[in-house]
Design a protein around this motif. Sequence first.
Motif, PDB file in Angstrom:
ATOM      1  N   ASP A 235      -2.906   8.325  12.840  1.00 32.94           N
ATOM      2  CA  ASP A 235      -3.484   9.124  11.711  1.00 32.94           C
ATOM      3  C   ASP A 235      -3.948   8.472  10.574  1.00 32.94           C
ATOM      4  N   THR A 236      -3.910   6.997  10.714  1.00 33.63           N
ATOM      5  CA  THR A 236      -3.933   6.100   9.530  1.00 33.63           C
ATOM      6  C   THR A 236      -5.561   6.222   9.069  1.00 33.63           C
ATOM      7  N   ASP A 237      -6.551   6.037   9.909  1.00 38.25           N
ATOM      8  CA  ASP A 237      -7.734   6.180   9.558  1.00 38.25           C
ATOM      9  C   ASP A 237      -8.136   7.682   9.059  1.00 38.25           C
ATOM     10  N   THR A 238      -7.682   8.603   9.650  1.00 41.64           N
ATOM     11  CA  THR A 238      -7.711   9.957   8.806  1.00 41.64           C
ATOM     12  C   THR A 238      -7.230  10.035   7.558  1.00 41.64           C
ATOM     13  N   LEU A 239      -6.152   9.517   7.490  1.00 43.90           N
ATOM     14  CA  LEU A 239      -5.636   9.536   5.898  1.00 43.90           C
ATOM     15  C   LEU A 239      -6.362   8.550   5.079  1.00 43.90           C
ATOM     16  N   LEU A 240      -6.987   7.509   5.401  1.00 51.93           N
ATOM     17  CA  LEU A 240      -7.903   6.641   4.584  1.00 51.93           C
ATOM     18  C   LEU A 240      -9.102   7.304   4.353  1.00 51.93           C
ATOM     19  N   ALA A 241      -9.601   8.055   5.253  1.00 53.30           N
ATOM     20  CA  ALA A 241     -10.976   8.727   4.990  1.00 53.30           C
ATOM     21  C   ALA A 241     -10.634   9.875   3.985  1.00 53.30           C
ATOM     22  N   ILE A 242      -9.777  10.670   4.252  1.00 49.04           N
ATOM     23  CA  ILE A 242      -9.449  11.662   3.180  1.00 49.04           C
ATOM     24  C   ILE A 242      -9.225  11.466   1.875  1.00 49.04           C
ATOM     25  N   LEU A 243      -8.222  10.357   1.897  1.00 45.08           N
ATOM     26  CA  LEU A 243      -7.966   9.585   0.497  1.00 45.08           C
ATOM     27  C   LEU A 243      -9.514   9.177  -0.162  1.00 45.08           C
ATOM     28  N   ALA A 244     -10.343   8.425   0.585  1.00 45.25           N
ATOM     29  CA  ALA A 244     -11.386   7.851   0.084  1.00 45.25           C
ATOM     30  C   ALA A 244     -12.353   8.985  -0.483  1.00 45.25           C
ATOM     31  N   SER A 245     -12.307  10.129   0.388  1.00 51.31           N
ATOM     32  CA  SER A 245     -13.086  11.313  -0.403  1.00 51.31           C
ATOM     33  C   SER A 245     -12.420  12.020  -1.489  1.00 51.31           C
ATOM     34  N   LEU A 246     -11.415  11.671  -1.714  1.00 47.08           N
ATOM     35  CA  LEU A 246     -10.904  12.485  -3.093  1.00 47.08           C
ATOM     36  C   LEU A 246     -11.122  11.418  -4.218  1.00 47.08           C
ATOM     37  N   LEU A 247     -11.633  10.220  -3.934  1.00 46.62           N
ATOM     38  CA  LEU A 247     -11.886   9.326  -5.266  1.00 46.62           C
ATOM     39  C   LEU A 247     -13.509   9.438  -5.716  1.00 46.62           C
ATOM     40  N   PRO A 248     -13.268   9.194  -6.962  1.00 46.43           N
ATOM     41  CA  PRO A 248     -14.833   8.907  -7.517  1.00 46.43           C
ATOM     42  C   PRO A 248     -15.574   7.538  -7.126  1.00 46.43           C
ATOM     43  N   GLU A 249     -16.658   7.437  -7.346  1.00 45.67           N
ATOM     44  CA  GLU A 249     -17.386   6.211  -6.868  1.00 45.67           C
ATOM     45  C   GLU A 249     -17.156   5.237  -8.065  1.00 45.67           C
ATOM     46  N   PRO A 250     -17.109   3.906  -8.023  1.00 47.03           N
ATOM     47  CA  PRO A 250     -17.221   3.297  -6.478  1.00 47.03           C
ATOM     48  C   PRO A 250     -15.724   3.534  -5.879  1.00 47.03           C
ATOM     49  N   THR A 251     -15.895   3.477  -4.656  1.00 50.30           N
ATOM     50  CA  THR A 251     -14.641   3.683  -3.896  1.00 50.30           C
ATOM     51  C   THR A 251     -13.844   2.392  -3.742  1.00 50.30           C
ATOM     52  N   PRO A 252     -12.437   2.285  -3.922  1.00 49.44           N
ATOM     53  CA  PRO A 252     -11.850   1.028  -3.863  1.00 49.44           C
ATOM     54  C   PRO A 252     -11.880   0.574  -2.263  1.00 49.44           C
ATOM     55  N   THR A 253     -11.476  -0.713  -2.249  1.00 45.50           N
ATOM     56  CA  THR A 253     -11.539  -1.476  -1.071  1.00 45.50           C
ATOM     57  C   THR A 253     -10.735  -0.961   0.011  1.00 45.50           C
ATOM     58  N   HIS A 254     -10.937  -1.082   1.300  1.00 47.40           N
ATOM     59  CA  HIS A 254      -9.924  -0.534   2.500  1.00 47.40           C
ATOM     60  C   HIS A 254      -8.568  -1.296   2.152  1.00 47.40           C
ATOM     61  N   ASP A 255      -8.448  -2.142   1.633  1.00 49.48           N
ATOM     62  CA  ASP A 255      -7.073  -2.724   1.574  1.00 49.48           C
ATOM     63  C   ASP A 255      -6.209  -2.286   0.257  1.00 49.48           C
ATOM     64  N   LYS A 256      -6.985  -1.766  -0.718  1.00 47.64           N
ATOM     65  CA  LYS A 256      -6.630  -0.818  -1.743  1.00 47.64           C
ATOM     66  C   LYS A 256      -5.843   0.152  -1.317  1.00 47.64           C
ATOM     67  N   LEU A 257      -6.910   1.184  -0.524  1.00 47.15           N
ATOM     68  CA  LEU A 257      -6.520   2.199  -0.137  1.00 47.15           C
ATOM     69  C   LEU A 257      -5.191   2.349   0.803  1.00 47.15           C
ATOM     70  N   LEU A 258      -5.189   1.263   1.688  1.00 44.30           N
ATOM     71  CA  LEU A 258      -4.125   1.195   2.456  1.00 44.30           C
ATOM     72  C   LEU A 258      -2.908   0.816   1.715  1.00 44.30           C
ATOM     73  N   ASP A 259      -3.026   0.040   0.670  1.00 45.10           N
ATOM     74  CA  ASP A 259      -1.785  -0.326  -0.131  1.00 45.10           C
ATOM     75  C   ASP A 259      -1.191   1.079  -0.793  1.00 45.10           C
ATOM     76  N   ALA A 260      -2.298   1.735  -1.387  1.00 48.67           N
ATOM     77  CA  ALA A 260      -1.752   2.941  -2.281  1.00 48.67           C
ATOM     78  C   ALA A 260      -1.146   4.109  -1.241  1.00 48.67           C
ATOM     79  N   LEU A 261      -1.631   4.229  -0.067  1.00 48.29           N
ATOM     80  CA  LEU A 261      -0.867   4.921   1.073  1.00 48.29           C
ATOM     81  C   LEU A 261       0.303   4.549   1.367  1.00 48.29           C
ATOM     82  N   VAL A 262       0.441   3.204   1.516  1.00 52.88           N
ATOM     83  CA  VAL A 262       1.918   2.632   1.804  1.00 52.88           C
ATOM     84  C   VAL A 262       2.615   2.882   0.694  1.00 52.88           C
ATOM     85  N   ARG A 263       2.466   2.579  -0.640  1.00 54.68           N
ATOM     86  CA  ARG A 263       3.259   2.947  -1.772  1.00 54.68           C
ATOM     87  C   ARG A 263       3.493   4.621  -2.007  1.00 54.68           C
TER      88      ARG A 263
END
Length: 540
Positions: free
Chosen positions: A5-33
Amino acid sequence: MASEDTDTLLAILASLLPEPTPTHDKLLDALVRAEGDVQAAAELLTSSSGSNRCAFPSFSQNASPSQTDGTPRGRKRKGLDTWLQSDDTVPTKSRRTTSQERVWEPPGPIKPPSSTRLTSNSSHKTKNAFDILYQPYRARSPSPSKVAPSSGDASLKPPSRSKRPPSSAEKPALSVNDVLRPPPSTAHNPQRYPPLTLSTPALIAQHTPCTLHPSILPPKLACDVFHTMLVESKNWSRNRWYLFDRLVESPHTTAMYTRSGDGESEEVQDLHKVAADWYNGAKKDPPRKFPEVVEEACRIVEKAVNEEMAKRQRFPLEWAGVHPSDGGEKILWRANFCAANLYEGAQESVGLHSDRITSIGPYATIASISLGTTRTFRLREVIPVDEQEIRSARTFNIPLSHNSLIIMHGSTQERFKHAVPPQTVLDRFRPQYPPPPSLPDLHVDPGNCRINITFRFYRPDFHPDKAPRCACGGTATLRPDMKKRQRETAERGETERRGEGEFRYWWTCTAGDQNEGKTCGFWKVMDVRAEGRGPLVMDL
């Protein structure tokens, strides 16, 4: 947060954020936190200050200023646009295909949430997050019918690839099981049933052509026969023969006994020839005479067998001769020899087989008495070839306790195979009576032994000298067509039309049992008329 489900959560998280979208690593770090909570991760990213919207520390404490955005050293930073590119725009050398990409497939039609949208730059259309996420899998799916792209969206079509023959390094290795295992049958597979335990005489008579007498001998005589045969078993041996060009040995000891006394009489000599055939052609010492207690038990068994045979319908190829009787009573079956077997411990056994009928003829009746510890007697039906798509074979387990008699009536050797399988545990047998004082000391522990005596009737019309001879010079062996293959030939039902019953029999060479598996290939269908067999029941 499951790995699938990781890719799904990253894609949903990116869709909720305004432009410019944070990097993949920051999205993943935010999901972990946020422990996988997309909404909480989005709040963490939007609430952070600075141009990067996230004041998370770098992944490396010693990172240079150019790496403070969390991008590892030496790796080119990739944005959302690069991630959304089609597969054919990604260089082949830099593209990495994970095992998840190769084998994962959506379990079924997934309805993407209508409220979750992912927007890229103006050069890309607005796509649903699930469409973007599953695009690589749809492009590589081996069965497009399972995951079909939505109509009108050309970006979801599989990318065009150059056709080239695969190299030897790219060919998948075959599993040895795939090579050895036959392809699945397209024929209808009938329902399979678990083994059925038959613990009463009524159940045994209902499912098999057998009869059970739970207690056949007087208790004292049963113990005397048991102890006498245990002493006799000291001189018994294990049969040896060749099976598939390999020398095998029976997992129990056995011996032959005849009812006639020792001597040079014609009947004794005939029974000696029968015993030689019984041992798979191996040369053995002449069989011994029934011990006195076995002779006494045989008369009781013989009476019980004749009473049961008088109740049953007889088969066409059974012997219809008359046995001599002292009291003028008609005797249908008289035991004149027997095979005695010793099963010591739980592991001594015998596999599925049908008894040889070379000297006892078609539709033979065999009476088997069990003495000692309880063992399982297993019967398994042989399904004819034209019924294998309709029904499957079933196994029947019959517990045989001390002093029980099971009578295998006519057609048992034609329709069933039987065995005494090994067991994990045994019920220790405690004899009700001690051994007779005249017997020597026992060489085995009687508590874990089973003595089995199978009484048989040697048919005069199947004298060993009347059996066909093969090119090897030995006596051919008579076998039944247990699978009724005659039904597949042009002579369908030939034996039924002649009134001989439903089974056909043939003579075959078995010299390979003692000749390193080598035979002459002799084979001949039995013809009771041409061979002068009888008198038969069908002639009455």
